[in-house]
Design a protein around this motif. Structure first.
Motif, PDB file in Angstrom:
ATOM      1  N   THR A 108      27.879 -26.311 -10.889  1.00 26.36           N
ATOM      2  CA  THR A 108      27.653 -25.711 -12.200  1.00 26.36           C
ATOM      3  C   THR A 108      28.900 -25.757 -13.058  1.00 26.36           C
ATOM      4  OG1 THR A 108      26.561 -23.832 -13.272  1.00 26.36           O
ATOM      5  CG2 THR A 108      28.297 -23.310 -11.677  1.00 26.36           C
ATOM      6  N   ASP A 109      28.682 -25.779 -14.357  1.00 22.25           N
ATOM      7  CA  ASP A 109      29.740 -25.688 -15.361  1.00 22.25           C
ATOM      8  C   ASP A 109      29.610 -24.302 -15.979  1.00 22.25           C
ATOM      9  OD1 ASP A 109      31.667 -26.142 -17.231  1.00 22.25           O
ATOM     10  OD2 ASP A 109      30.646 -27.774 -18.264  1.00 22.25           O
ATOM     11  N   LEU A 110      30.553 -23.423 -15.661  1.00 22.46           N
ATOM     12  CA  LEU A 110      30.443 -22.023 -16.080  1.00 22.46           C
ATOM     13  C   LEU A 110      30.462 -21.881 -17.601  1.00 22.46           C
ATOM     14  CD1 LEU A 110      32.908 -20.365 -13.541  1.00 22.46           C
ATOM     15  CD2 LEU A 110      30.418 -20.236 -13.501  1.00 22.46           C
ATOM     16  N   PRO A 111      29.804 -20.860 -18.133  1.00 22.81           N
ATOM     17  CA  PRO A 111      29.925 -20.568 -19.568  1.00 22.81           C
ATOM     18  C   PRO A 111      31.361 -20.190 -19.875  1.00 22.81           C
ATOM     19  CG  PRO A 111      28.810 -18.780 -18.429  1.00 22.81           C
ATOM     20  CD  PRO A 111      28.928 -19.886 -17.445  1.00 22.81           C
ATOM     21  N   TYR A 112      31.879 -20.640 -21.020  1.00 23.81           N
ATOM     22  CA  TYR A 112      33.299 -20.497 -21.320  1.00 23.81           C
ATOM     23  C   TYR A 112      33.642 -19.263 -22.147  1.00 23.81           C
ATOM     24  CZ  TYR A 112      33.595 -25.305 -19.659  1.00 23.81           C
ATOM     25  OH  TYR A 112      33.521 -26.448 -18.897  1.00 23.81           O
TER      26      TYR A 112
ATOM     27  N   LYS B 181      35.781 -11.061 -14.810  1.00 23.03           N
ATOM     28  CA  LYS B 181      34.971 -10.103 -14.059  1.00 23.03           C
ATOM     29  C   LYS B 181      33.531 -10.593 -13.932  1.00 23.03           C
ATOM     30  CE  LYS B 181      37.714  -5.976 -15.019  1.00 23.03           C
ATOM     31  NZ  LYS B 181      37.719  -4.592 -15.539  1.00 23.03           N
ATOM     32  N   PHE B 182      33.064 -11.228 -14.995  1.00 24.61           N
ATOM     33  CA  PHE B 182      31.724 -11.817 -14.945  1.00 24.61           C
ATOM     34  C   PHE B 182      31.672 -12.945 -13.909  1.00 24.61           C
ATOM     35  CE2 PHE B 182      28.999 -15.322 -16.475  1.00 24.61           C
ATOM     36  CZ  PHE B 182      27.761 -14.723 -16.295  1.00 24.61           C
ATOM     37  N   TYR B 183      32.693 -13.819 -13.923  1.00 25.65           N
ATOM     38  CA  TYR B 183      32.766 -14.894 -12.937  1.00 25.65           C
ATOM     39  C   TYR B 183      32.791 -14.329 -11.517  1.00 25.65           C
ATOM     40  CZ  TYR B 183      34.031 -18.261 -16.646  1.00 25.65           C
ATOM     41  OH  TYR B 183      34.043 -19.067 -17.751  1.00 25.65           O
ATOM     42  N   LEU B 184      33.579 -13.285 -11.310  1.00 23.78           N
ATOM     43  CA  LEU B 184      33.699 -12.688  -9.982  1.00 23.78           C
ATOM     44  C   LEU B 184      32.361 -12.130  -9.515  1.00 23.78           C
ATOM     45  CD1 LEU B 184      35.509 -11.871  -7.613  1.00 23.78           C
ATOM     46  CD2 LEU B 184      36.068  -9.773  -8.857  1.00 23.78           C
ATOM     47  N   LEU B 185      31.658 -11.465 -10.416  1.00 25.36           N
ATOM     48  CA  LEU B 185      30.346 -10.924 -10.089  1.00 25.36           C
ATOM     49  C   LEU B 185      29.394 -12.043  -9.671  1.00 25.36           C
ATOM     50  CD1 LEU B 185      28.665  -8.249 -10.154  1.00 25.36           C
ATOM     51  CD2 LEU B 185      27.982  -8.892 -12.468  1.00 25.36           C
TER      52      LEU B 185
ATOM     53  N   TYR C 138      41.832 -21.492 -18.765  1.00 22.59           N
ATOM     54  CA  TYR C 138      42.498 -20.270 -19.200  1.00 22.59           C
ATOM     55  C   TYR C 138      42.134 -19.040 -18.368  1.00 22.59           C
ATOM     56  CZ  TYR C 138      38.135 -20.340 -21.950  1.00 22.59           C
ATOM     57  OH  TYR C 138      36.835 -20.451 -22.352  1.00 22.59           O
ATOM     58  N   VAL C 139      41.349 -19.212 -17.303  1.00 22.91           N
ATOM     59  CA  VAL C 139      41.091 -18.093 -16.390  1.00 22.91           C
ATOM     60  C   VAL C 139      41.825 -18.352 -15.073  1.00 22.91           C
ATOM     61  CG1 VAL C 139      38.840 -17.640 -17.402  1.00 22.91           C
ATOM     62  CG2 VAL C 139      38.982 -19.101 -15.377  1.00 22.91           C
TER      63      VAL C 139
ATOM     64  N   ARG D  44      41.813 -19.389  -9.229  1.00 22.54           N
ATOM     65  CA  ARG D  44      42.234 -19.285  -7.828  1.00 22.54           C
ATOM     66  C   ARG D  44      42.121 -17.836  -7.334  1.00 22.54           C
ATOM     67  NH1 ARG D  44      46.485 -22.782  -9.701  1.00 22.54           N
ATOM     68  NH2 ARG D  44      46.148 -24.939  -9.000  1.00 22.54           N
ATOM     69  N   LYS D  45      42.564 -16.923  -8.184  1.00 24.36           N
ATOM     70  CA  LYS D  45      42.488 -15.500  -7.831  1.00 24.36           C
ATOM     71  C   LYS D  45      41.033 -15.057  -7.688  1.00 24.36           C
ATOM     72  CE  LYS D  45      43.655 -10.910  -9.674  1.00 24.36           C
ATOM     73  NZ  LYS D  45      44.259 -10.196 -10.833  1.00 24.36           N
ATOM     74  N   ILE D  46      40.192 -15.485  -8.624  1.00 23.80           N
ATOM     75  CA  ILE D  46      38.773 -15.104  -8.599  1.00 23.80           C
ATOM     76  C   ILE D  46      38.100 -15.626  -7.333  1.00 23.80           C
ATOM     77  CG2 ILE D  46      36.563 -15.287  -9.797  1.00 23.80           C
ATOM     78  CD1 ILE D  46      38.209 -15.792 -12.377  1.00 23.80           C
TER      79      ILE D  46
END
Length: 372
Positions: free
Chosen positions: A275-279, A314-318, A338-339, A342-344
């Motif tokens: 998937t290509d995440l929403p930016y 936070k949305f990505y992490l969820l 810009y996010v 790696r941490k997520i």
């Protein structure tokens, strides 16, 4: 059998990883655009050639040598063992001749000498002259430049020459599937050849199911469908869903299921995900997500509505935590640079296997990440 994969020049590292993912290869050599590896199963080459997006051609490895030894090696090589019906010779320079010559003759300041050697090599090592060594060694030589049964290629790189016998030509009409040529286009869609490469990167097999939880206009689903891979696509935007279905029908893809569904509530069974995440701020999908799901997730996200876009991570992490519960094998996720991806990923329990940067424009670089 030792093989050479000639990769596309625009995404070399990504192209190499695509080959290695499809063939499950660990030991290899990457020399510029040449991926050299050992294959025991010839059938795997046939299967891979029908799916690869970032490989130009596949060759059977014949030999490698220094430029100075090339003529001697060609005179001694048993060309009859590779020859069938007719032949042609192709020559590829994969680096700068002048840089190579400067390095190997140790005459860096003598421009006249360098120019003379370049001129001499161009004559001595041109295709016609080199083909003559093959011609003179064959029992019944015939040349066919248009459609040869035996196509020999010589790759010149950093003072060495790699020789291969063409066994597979790979050619797909990716340009005809570019976003602006689809019934329902979208400016943020990945190029079809990149989309296909990312599907292959996930290591999905034909009988397995691929999930794209932010499917948009269906770029990944189109490429998966054309490779006979079943897929499921989610999107929360009704307009995108309708457009995706329209695009799939246009390309006669009938093995994909499209659902208007929230990506943080994955309910289907699947093997791999791409998937290509929403930016964020400019994403229609995120806007709809905010409007339809704000009340439901406000407490879990612990943010106010006005701060929604600032908390994209936070949305990505969820999403990723939910994905981890359902994912059976591997996933390929495209993040904006810009996010802190790696941490997520670490927080969500994923390990990174491969990552690649894809520059789009001044304000956006895509980070393509393969995870398990």
């Amino acid at each position: 059998m030792k093989c050479i994969f000639l990769l596309s020049g625009d995404y070399i590292d990504l192209g190499a990883e695509e080959v290695l993912s499809l063939l499950d290869i660990k030991n290899y050599k990457l020399k510029n655009r040449l991926l050299i590896l050992e294959l025991n199963d010839k059938k795997s080459i046939d299967k891979a050639s029908k799916r690869l997006a970032l490989t130009k051609n596949i060759y059977r490895f014949l030999f490698e040598c220094g430029i100075d030894d090339l003529i001697n090696v060609m005179e001694k090589f048993d060309w009859n063992s590779t020859y069938k019906d007719n032949f042609c010779l192709r020559k590829f320079n994969l680096d700068n001749d002048e840089i190579t010559i400067k390095k190997f003759i140790n005459k860096k300041n003598n421009k006249k000498l360098i120019n003379k050697i370049i001129e001499y090599n161009n004559k001595k090592l041109d295709e016609k002259n080199l083909a003559g060594y093959i011609w003179r060694s064959l029992d019944n030589p015939k040349v066919n430049l248009e459609n040869p049964k035996t196509e020999i290629s010589l790759f010149f790189l950093k003072g060495k020459v790699y020789c291969g016998l063409m066994i597979k030509k790979i050619g797909y009409d990716f340009d005809s599937r570019k976003s602006h040529l689809r019934p329902f286009p979208h400016p943020s869609s990945l190029h079809p050849k990149v989309a296909r490469a990312l599907v292959n990167l996930s290591e999905i097999k034909e009988k397995e199911i691929l999930l794209d939880p932010f499917c948009g206009t269906g770029g990944f689903l189109i490429e998966a469908g054309l490779m006979n891979i079943r897929s499921i696509g989610y999107d929360i935007n009704k307009i995108m869903i309708d457009g995706c279905i329209e695009n799939l029908k246009y390309f006669k893809i009938n093995n994909a299921k499209i659902k208007k569904k929230n990506a943080v509530n994955i309910g289907d069974k699947f093997n791999c995900a791409v998937t290509d995440l929403p930016y964020g701020l400019n994403s229609t999908a995120m806007t709809d997500y905010e409007e339809e799901n704000w009340k439901k997730y406000r407490l879990s996200l612990k943010i106010q509505k006005k701060d929604f876009y600032k908390n994209l991570e936070k949305f990505y992490l969820l999403f990723l935590k939910n994905l981890r519960k359902k994912l059976r094998k591997k996933a390929v996720i495209v993040f904006p640079s810009y996010v802190n991806y790696r941490k997520i990923l670490k927080q969500s329990g994923f390990k990174i296997e491969f990552e690649f940067s894809n520059y789009v424009h001044r304000s956006l670089t895509r980070k393509i990440v393969k995870i398990k």
